[in-house]
Design a protein around this motif. Structure first.
Motif, short mmCIF file in Angstrom:
data_model
loop_
_atom_site.label_atom_id
_atom_site.label_comp_id
_atom_site.label_asym_id
_atom_site.label_seq_id
_atom_site.Cartn_x
_atom_site.Cartn_y
_atom_site.Cartn_z
N VAL A 12 0.83 -1.20 0.00
CA VAL A 12 0.00 0.00 0.00
C VAL A 12 0.87 1.26 0.00
CG1 VAL A 12 -1.71 1.32 1.30
CG2 VAL A 12 -1.94 -1.16 1.10
N GLY A 13 1.86 1.30 0.86
CA GLY A 13 2.67 2.50 1.01
C GLY A 13 3.50 2.87 -0.20
N VAL A 14 4.13 1.90 -0.82
CA VAL A 14 5.00 2.22 -1.96
C VAL A 14 4.17 2.68 -3.16
CG1 VAL A 14 5.28 -0.03 -3.10
CG2 VAL A 14 7.18 1.57 -3.05
N VAL A 15 3.01 2.09 -3.35
CA VAL A 15 2.13 2.53 -4.44
C VAL A 15 1.58 3.92 -4.13
CG1 VAL A 15 -0.01 2.04 -5.68
CG2 VAL A 15 1.59 0.18 -5.18
N THR A 16 1.21 4.16 -2.89
CA THR A 16 0.74 5.49 -2.49
C THR A 16 1.80 6.54 -2.76
OG1 THR A 16 -0.70 4.53 -0.79
CG2 THR A 16 -0.09 6.85 -0.52
N ALA A 17 3.03 6.27 -2.35
CA ALA A 17 4.13 7.21 -2.58
C ALA A 17 4.37 7.44 -4.07
CB ALA A 17 5.40 6.68 -1.91
N ALA A 18 4.36 6.38 -4.84
CA ALA A 18 4.62 6.50 -6.28
C ALA A 18 3.54 7.33 -6.97
CB ALA A 18 4.69 5.10 -6.91
N VAL A 19 2.29 7.08 -6.65
CA VAL A 19 1.19 7.80 -7.31
C VAL A 19 1.18 9.27 -6.90
CG1 VAL A 19 -1.31 7.97 -7.50
CG2 VAL A 19 -0.20 5.74 -7.70
N PHE A 20 1.36 9.56 -5.62
CA PHE A 20 1.36 10.96 -5.20
C PHE A 20 2.53 11.73 -5.82
CE2 PHE A 20 -1.60 10.00 -1.60
CZ PHE A 20 -2.55 10.94 -1.93
N SER A 21 3.69 11.09 -5.96
CA SER A 21 4.80 11.79 -6.63
C SER A 21 4.48 12.02 -8.09
CB SER A 21 6.11 11.01 -6.47
OG SER A 21 6.13 9.86 -7.29
N ASP A 27 2.51 -3.43 -11.29
CA ASP A 27 2.74 -2.89 -12.63
C ASP A 27 2.93 -1.37 -12.61
OD1 ASP A 27 3.03 -3.23 -15.41
OD2 ASP A 27 0.96 -2.65 -15.73
N GLN A 28 3.97 -0.89 -13.23
CA GLN A 28 4.30 0.53 -13.40
C GLN A 28 4.88 1.19 -12.15
OE1 GLN A 28 4.07 2.10 -16.51
NE2 GLN A 28 3.62 0.02 -17.19
N THR A 29 4.94 0.50 -11.02
CA THR A 29 5.44 1.14 -9.80
C THR A 29 6.89 1.54 -9.93
OG1 THR A 29 3.84 -0.10 -8.49
CG2 THR A 29 5.65 0.90 -7.30
N ASP A 30 7.74 0.67 -10.50
CA ASP A 30 9.15 1.04 -10.70
C ASP A 30 9.28 2.31 -11.53
OD1 ASP A 30 10.66 -0.84 -9.26
OD2 ASP A 30 10.54 -2.31 -10.85
N LEU A 31 8.53 2.40 -12.59
CA LEU A 31 8.59 3.57 -13.47
C LEU A 31 8.15 4.84 -12.73
CD1 LEU A 31 9.02 4.82 -16.27
CD2 LEU A 31 6.67 4.18 -16.81
N LEU A 32 7.05 4.76 -11.99
CA LEU A 32 6.58 5.92 -11.24
C LEU A 32 7.59 6.33 -10.17
CD1 LEU A 32 2.79 5.07 -10.76
CD2 LEU A 32 3.80 6.70 -12.36
N LEU A 33 8.16 5.34 -9.46
CA LEU A 33 9.15 5.67 -8.44
C LEU A 33 10.38 6.30 -9.05
CD1 LEU A 33 9.10 2.56 -6.07
CD2 LEU A 33 8.33 4.87 -5.54
N LEU A 34 10.88 5.73 -10.13
CA LEU A 34 12.07 6.27 -10.78
C LEU A 34 11.82 7.70 -11.26
CD1 LEU A 34 14.96 5.89 -11.64
CD2 LEU A 34 14.14 4.85 -13.75
N ILE A 36 10.69 12.13 -4.61
CA ILE A 36 10.63 10.98 -3.70
C ILE A 36 11.96 10.81 -3.00
CG2 ILE A 36 10.50 8.46 -3.52
CD1 ILE A 36 8.41 8.39 -5.56
N SER A 37 11.87 10.62 -1.69
CA SER A 37 13.03 10.21 -0.90
C SER A 37 12.52 9.21 0.13
CB SER A 37 13.69 11.42 -0.23
OG SER A 37 12.78 12.06 0.63
N ALA A 38 13.44 8.54 0.81
CA ALA A 38 13.03 7.54 1.79
C ALA A 38 14.04 7.51 2.93
CB ALA A 38 12.92 6.16 1.13
N THR A 39 13.53 7.19 4.11
CA THR A 39 14.36 7.15 5.31
C THR A 39 13.83 6.12 6.29
OG1 THR A 39 15.27 8.51 7.11
CG2 THR A 39 13.01 8.98 6.42
N THR A 40 14.68 5.74 7.23
CA THR A 40 14.24 4.90 8.34
C THR A 40 13.98 5.74 9.59
OG1 THR A 40 16.52 4.49 9.00
CG2 THR A 40 15.50 2.86 7.52
N ASP A 41 14.25 7.03 9.51
CA ASP A 41 14.20 7.91 10.68
C ASP A 41 13.01 8.87 10.61
OD1 ASP A 41 14.73 9.44 12.90
OD2 ASP A 41 16.60 10.30 12.11
N LEU A 42 11.88 8.44 11.12
CA LEU A 42 10.66 9.26 11.11
C LEU A 42 10.87 10.57 11.87
CD1 LEU A 42 7.66 9.70 10.45
CD2 LEU A 42 7.13 8.40 12.52
N ASP A 43 11.56 10.51 13.00
CA ASP A 43 11.76 11.70 13.82
C ASP A 43 12.44 12.83 13.05
OD1 ASP A 43 10.58 10.51 16.01
OD2 ASP A 43 12.48 9.84 16.88
#
Length: 97
Positions: free
Chosen positions: A11-20, A49-56, A64-71
């Motif tokens: 759910v999260g990775v698709v959400t991130a990809a579509v919003f970007s 399908d298409q998630t890699d393309l949207l993320l790239l 798009i960026s990603a982290t393990t540190d929410l704080d």
């Protein structure tokens, strides 16, 4: 507007990809460093399908960026989506507590 997505699974990775793709800046947060490394490079940790393309495209556009540190990012977010699994008991009943 800066969006946060906690949990970079199905759910999260698709959400991130579509919003970007819609032009929003998105910061993905996950406990798994391998997952955040993949998303930060524009590669999906799951197959959809298409998630890699949207993320790239999102990474190339600086959306798009990603982290393990929410704080470290929570103060900068306008909206935060929580996209984590719902825990269940041994018999499969959802634990909504």
């Amino acid at each position: 507007m800066k969006l946060g997505v906690i949990g970079l699974g199905y759910v999260g990775v698709v959400t991130a990809a579509v919003f970007s793709d819609l032009g929003f800046e998105v910061i993905g947060v996950d406990l798994d460093q391998q997952v955040t490394d993949l998303v930060g490079k524009g590669q999906s940790p799951i197959f959809e399908d298409q998630t890699d393309l949207l993320l790239l495209n999102g990474v190339v556009r600086g959306l798009i960026s990603a982290t393990t540190d929410l704080d470290s990012v929570i103060e900068d977010l306008d909206i935060l989506f929580v996209c984590v699994g719902t825990p269940s008991s041994e018999d499969g009943v959802l634990d909504l507590s």
